[in-house]
Design a protein around this motif. Structure first.
Motif, short mmCIF file in Angstrom:
data_model
loop_
_atom_site.label_atom_id
_atom_site.label_comp_id
_atom_site.label_asym_id
_atom_site.label_seq_id
_atom_site.Cartn_x
_atom_site.Cartn_y
_atom_site.Cartn_z
N LYS A 13 -48.36 0.75 -40.49
CA LYS A 13 -47.58 -0.23 -41.24
C LYS A 13 -47.14 -1.42 -40.39
CE LYS A 13 -47.49 2.31 -45.03
NZ LYS A 13 -48.20 1.91 -46.28
N THR A 14 -47.92 -1.76 -39.37
CA THR A 14 -47.60 -2.92 -38.54
C THR A 14 -48.72 -3.96 -38.57
OG1 THR A 14 -48.45 -1.79 -36.57
CG2 THR A 14 -46.08 -1.66 -36.98
N GLY A 15 -49.59 -3.88 -39.55
CA GLY A 15 -50.63 -4.88 -39.72
C GLY A 15 -51.67 -4.84 -38.61
N ALA A 16 -52.21 -6.02 -38.30
CA ALA A 16 -53.28 -6.12 -37.31
C ALA A 16 -52.80 -5.81 -35.90
CB ALA A 16 -53.90 -7.51 -37.36
N ARG A 17 -51.48 -5.83 -35.67
CA ARG A 17 -50.98 -5.54 -34.33
C ARG A 17 -51.28 -4.09 -33.92
NH1 ARG A 17 -46.65 -8.99 -36.06
NH2 ARG A 17 -46.55 -10.85 -34.74
N ALA A 18 -51.46 -3.21 -34.87
CA ALA A 18 -51.71 -1.80 -34.54
C ALA A 18 -53.13 -1.59 -34.02
CB ALA A 18 -51.47 -0.93 -35.77
N LEU A 19 -54.03 -2.53 -34.28
CA LEU A 19 -55.43 -2.34 -33.90
C LEU A 19 -55.60 -2.22 -32.39
CD1 LEU A 19 -57.17 -4.83 -36.35
CD2 LEU A 19 -57.18 -2.34 -36.48
N ARG A 20 -55.01 -3.14 -31.66
CA ARG A 20 -55.20 -3.12 -30.20
C ARG A 20 -54.60 -1.86 -29.58
NH1 ARG A 20 -56.79 -6.40 -26.22
NH2 ARG A 20 -57.23 -8.08 -27.70
N ALA A 21 -53.46 -1.41 -30.08
CA ALA A 21 -52.85 -0.19 -29.53
C ALA A 21 -53.77 1.01 -29.73
CB ALA A 21 -51.50 0.05 -30.19
N ILE A 22 -54.40 1.09 -30.91
CA ILE A 22 -55.29 2.22 -31.18
C ILE A 22 -56.56 2.12 -30.35
CG2 ILE A 22 -56.68 3.31 -32.98
CD1 ILE A 22 -54.53 2.42 -34.98
N ILE A 23 -57.13 0.94 -30.27
CA ILE A 23 -58.39 0.77 -29.52
C ILE A 23 -58.15 0.99 -28.03
CG2 ILE A 23 -60.21 -0.86 -28.94
CD1 ILE A 23 -59.85 -2.09 -31.71
N GLU A 24 -57.03 0.50 -27.51
CA GLU A 24 -56.72 0.72 -26.10
C GLU A 24 -56.64 2.20 -25.77
OE1 GLU A 24 -56.32 -1.02 -23.45
OE2 GLU A 24 -56.20 -3.12 -24.08
N GLU A 25 -56.17 3.00 -26.71
CA GLU A 25 -55.99 4.43 -26.46
C GLU A 25 -57.32 5.12 -26.21
OE1 GLU A 25 -54.26 8.41 -28.76
OE2 GLU A 25 -53.98 6.41 -29.62
N PHE A 26 -58.34 4.88 -27.07
CA PHE A 26 -59.60 5.60 -26.88
C PHE A 26 -60.56 4.86 -25.95
CE2 PHE A 26 -60.55 3.12 -30.74
CZ PHE A 26 -61.72 2.51 -30.35
N MET A 27 -60.28 3.58 -25.63
CA MET A 27 -61.14 2.86 -24.70
C MET A 27 -60.72 3.07 -23.25
SD MET A 27 -63.67 1.22 -26.05
CE MET A 27 -64.05 0.11 -24.71
N LEU A 28 -59.56 3.68 -23.02
CA LEU A 28 -59.07 3.85 -21.65
C LEU A 28 -60.03 4.67 -20.81
CD1 LEU A 28 -56.85 3.55 -19.52
CD2 LEU A 28 -55.77 5.59 -20.47
N ASP A 29 -60.42 5.85 -21.31
CA ASP A 29 -61.33 6.72 -20.54
C ASP A 29 -62.68 6.06 -20.34
OD1 ASP A 29 -59.37 8.64 -20.32
OD2 ASP A 29 -59.99 9.72 -22.12
N ILE A 30 -63.16 5.35 -21.35
CA ILE A 30 -64.47 4.71 -21.25
C ILE A 30 -64.43 3.62 -20.18
CG2 ILE A 30 -66.16 3.29 -22.50
CD1 ILE A 30 -65.35 4.81 -25.02
N MET A 31 -63.40 2.79 -20.20
CA MET A 31 -63.29 1.71 -19.21
C MET A 31 -63.08 2.26 -17.80
SD MET A 31 -63.51 -1.08 -21.11
CE MET A 31 -62.74 -2.46 -20.32
N TYR A 32 -62.55 3.46 -17.70
CA TYR A 32 -62.31 4.07 -16.39
C TYR A 32 -63.58 4.71 -15.85
CZ TYR A 32 -60.23 7.02 -12.78
OH TYR A 32 -59.93 7.62 -11.60
N GLU A 33 -64.37 5.36 -16.71
CA GLU A 33 -65.53 6.13 -16.25
C GLU A 33 -66.77 5.28 -16.05
OE1 GLU A 33 -65.57 9.22 -15.36
OE2 GLU A 33 -63.53 9.74 -15.95
N ILE A 34 -66.94 4.22 -16.83
CA ILE A 34 -68.20 3.47 -16.79
C ILE A 34 -68.48 2.85 -15.43
CG2 ILE A 34 -69.18 1.29 -17.62
CD1 ILE A 34 -68.63 2.19 -20.42
N PRO A 35 -67.48 2.24 -14.75
CA PRO A 35 -67.80 1.66 -13.43
C PRO A 35 -68.26 2.68 -12.40
CG PRO A 35 -65.76 0.74 -14.29
CD PRO A 35 -66.12 1.87 -15.19
N LYS A 36 -68.03 3.98 -12.65
CA LYS A 36 -68.48 5.01 -11.69
C LYS A 36 -69.99 5.15 -11.68
CE LYS A 36 -64.37 7.98 -12.04
NZ LYS A 36 -63.90 9.35 -12.38
N ASP A 37 -70.63 4.93 -12.82
CA ASP A 37 -72.05 5.21 -12.98
C ASP A 37 -72.78 3.91 -13.32
OD1 ASP A 37 -74.52 6.31 -13.40
OD2 ASP A 37 -73.74 8.07 -14.47
#
Length: 475
Positions: free
Chosen positions: A414-438
């Motif tokens: 119920k916070t409009g488009a502002r909620a999108l970045r918070a949700i995407i940041e949550e599941f992109m954290l591991d991906i952004m952390y692991e990809i530079p390793k390989d």
């Protein structure tokens, strides 16, 4: 020597400021130069001589300058000691206009010309590239802005004086109010100042005066007064200055702020501090005419929906035309039925609303709109992450089901488009952390199962070394 010449050229673009009264030369007149590059206006110089003449027998007169004149030796560089953000640019001399509204090199970028002012449908077309949905709001803003700048640029006030149409936007949080204004200013290439009404207080109290919004616009225009007088000011959280109810203390941040803003909205000449939000003796002052400044106010107006529901259900309470009390409970766009009377009951004074003739509401963000916001605009949030991973030579993809799952999660917050970045940041954290390793990861596909924590993203390796790396990677 070259640096000194550059400094002189830079300072020649700015007005000189009196060392004592801090008035620019456009207000105080021609300056008198004394040693140490100090400028003093004629009024202050005369007052200085008068005070020195009245100090017969003052012990400091023996042997040179009295102690109170030590202020002249305080700054070694005089005018150059004034911070850059407090220097006013000189008014440009009027030059004959080039044909077809072009500049010297045929460049019209950053120049507002009536012959190059985009029509309302073109303004809306540009807004469509960045803002999803809100078709009615974009249409209203396009027409209002077009009429405003047509009035400013033609300057035809001979027989019929056209009043400016300030705008009031009502909409839930995260629906795109601020983003609409930012995009609009970028299209028109005019100075934009975005300020928050929560920090404004009545003059004389701790907080920012209402004139501080003009100081921010002047700073956005690089201290060019003429340019600032054709800018846009967006005042967010305007609902926070509504009249406070059931209070015994002085309402210094509510009704009094609305009354202080009346002269700004309608158009008047206002004394504004340069490079500061508060007036004081050490800050230069200038005058800004607000008649050609477009004011856009926006706010979420919490609990305004209850006022609207109460009005709608009380119109017909008996008989076959009666409205049930829960008829509008599930109406997410109840704010579209707002009227001036509803805003008055909310706490906005009628004089303030009368200076905001264009009032409209924005729609609440639905799951479908949130899904489009993530993918369709030019700078959509998913495109931003794709570009980030592209710098690591990795192709990031999102399944349609994954996009729908993200939109569903965002709609629940119920916070409009502002909620999108918070949700995407949550599941992109591991991906952004692991990809530079390989270095051999070639593509990552985000799936619905990964968004719902039931699986992992689909990872594809590059052709070389694919077999060995897949066995090394954990499940």
């Amino acid at each position: 020597m070259a640096e000194d010449n550059n400094n002189q050229n830079d300072n020649s673009e700015y007005e000189q400021v009196c060392y004592l009264c801090r008035r620019p030369e456009s207000k105080a007149g021609k300056m008198i130069h004394i040693p140490n590059n100090i400028c003093i206006c004629a009024d202050c110089m005369q007052k200085t001589f008068d005070s020195m003449g009245n100090m017969n027998g003052f012990p400091g007169m023996m042997g040179g300058m009295p102690p109170y004149m030590d202020m002249f030796t305080g700054g070694p560089n005089g005018f150059e000691d004034i911070p850059q953000n407090q220097k006013l640019k000189k008014k440009k001399k009027e030059e004959p206009k080039a044909e077809k509204g072009e500049g010297e090199n045929g460049d019209t970028k950053g120049i507002i010309d009536i012959r190059h002012l985009p029509a309302p449908h073109i303004i809306k077309k540009h807004l469509d590239e960045y803002v999803i949905g809100q078709d009615y709001a974009k249409k209203v803003m396009s027409v209002a802005v077009y009429n405003h700048y047509k009035r400013v640029l033609t300057d035809t006030m001979d027989e019929i004086e056209i009043e400016k149409s300030n705008i009031l936007m009502v909409g839930p949080t995260g629906c795109g109010k601020t983003y609409l204004v930012k995009t609009l200013a970028r299209i028109l290439q005019v100075p934009l100042a975005i300020t928050d009404a929560t920090s404004l207080t009545e003059a004389g109290y701790i907080g920012d005066d209402v004139e501080s919004v003009l100081s921010k616009l002047l700073a956005a225009a690089d201290n060019d007064v003429e340019k600032a007088q054709q800018g846009i000011i967006f005042i967010d959280e305007i609902d926070k200055i509504a009249k406070k109810r059931n209070t015994n203390s002085r309402d210094v941040s509510g009704e009094s702020v609305q009354q202080g803003m009346l002269k700004l909205l309608e158009g008047s000449e206002v004394e504004v501090p340069v490079g500061a939000t508060n007036k004081n003796a050490m800050v230069p002052m200038t005058t800004i005419d607000t008649r050609n400044i477009l004011f856009i106010c926006g706010g979420a107006f919490p609990e305004l929906d209850k006022i609207i529901k109460k009005r709608l259900t009380s119109q017909a309470s008996i008989g076959f035309q009666a409205e049930l009390s829960d008829t509008y409970d599930k109406d997410e766009n109840i704010l579209s039925k707002v009227t001036v009377e509803d805003l008055r009951e909310f706490g906005m004074i009628p004089e303030f609303l009368g200076r905001l003739p264009v009032i409209f509401s924005l729609q609440a963000m639905t799951e479908e709109m949130l899904a489009r916001v993530m993918t369709e605009p030019k700078n959509a949030i998913l495109k931003q992450y794709q570009k980030l991973l592209l710098l690591d030579e990795v192709d990031l993809q999102f399944d349609q089901e994954a996009v729908a799952a993200i939109a569903k999660k965002a709609a629940e917050k119920k916070t409009g488009a502002r909620a999108l970045r918070a949700i995407i940041e949550e599941f992109m954290l591991d991906i952004m952390y692991e990809i530079p390793k390989d270095d051999l990861i070639g593509r990552v596909t985000i799936t619905k199962d990964y968004i719902e924590h039931h699986g992992s993203p689909k990872i594809e390796m590059r052709e070389s070394g694919e077999a060995t790396l897949l066995t090394q990677r954990p499940d």
